[in-house]
Design an enzyme around this catalytic site. Structure first.
Site, short mmCIF file in Angstrom:
data_model
loop_
_atom_site.label_atom_id
_atom_site.label_comp_id
_atom_site.label_asym_id
_atom_site.label_seq_id
_atom_site.Cartn_x
_atom_site.Cartn_y
_atom_site.Cartn_z
CG LEU A 121 -2.31 -0.48 0.98
CD1 LEU A 121 -3.14 -0.42 2.25
CD2 LEU A 121 -2.99 0.29 -0.12
CG HIS A 122 4.67 1.07 -0.02
ND1 HIS A 122 4.95 1.61 1.21
CD2 HIS A 122 4.84 -0.26 0.11
CE1 HIS A 122 5.29 0.64 2.05
NE2 HIS A 122 5.23 -0.51 1.40
CB ALA A 123 3.74 6.34 -3.53
#
Length: 87
Positions: free
Chosen positions: A16-18
């Site tokens: 759930l990164h950028a």
């Protein structure tokens, strides 16, 4: 209407990164639903990019998604699809 719930293992290689977080936030703006994501001991408002990024959830982590409102089912399906996308 009762809230909906799903528990998924994150298989998206970016977690759930950028990029996946930004896509999720943008898509959820179209739904009339309130969505929360729990990972570890943290909870995030799924339409807040900073809140989602603060979860620090990555591949292999378990996320619990709660969705409530008139379009809860579609919103929940959208989040689950992003979390489990394997590119």
């Amino acid at each position: 209407m009762d809230p909906l719930f799903a528990e998924v293992v994150i298989t998206n290689p970016h977690g759930l990164h950028a990029r996946p977080a930004a896509v999720m936030v943008e898509k959820l703006k179209a739904f009339d639903a309130e969505v929360r994501i729990e990972a570890g001991q943290k909870t995030a408002n799924a339409v807040s990019i900073m809140s989602v990024l603060a979860l620090g959830a990555g591949p292999g982590d378990t996320a619990r998604v709660h969705s409530e409102g008139p379009q809860a089912e579609a919103a929940l399906e959208t989040v689950v699809a992003i979390l489990t996308e394997e590119e």
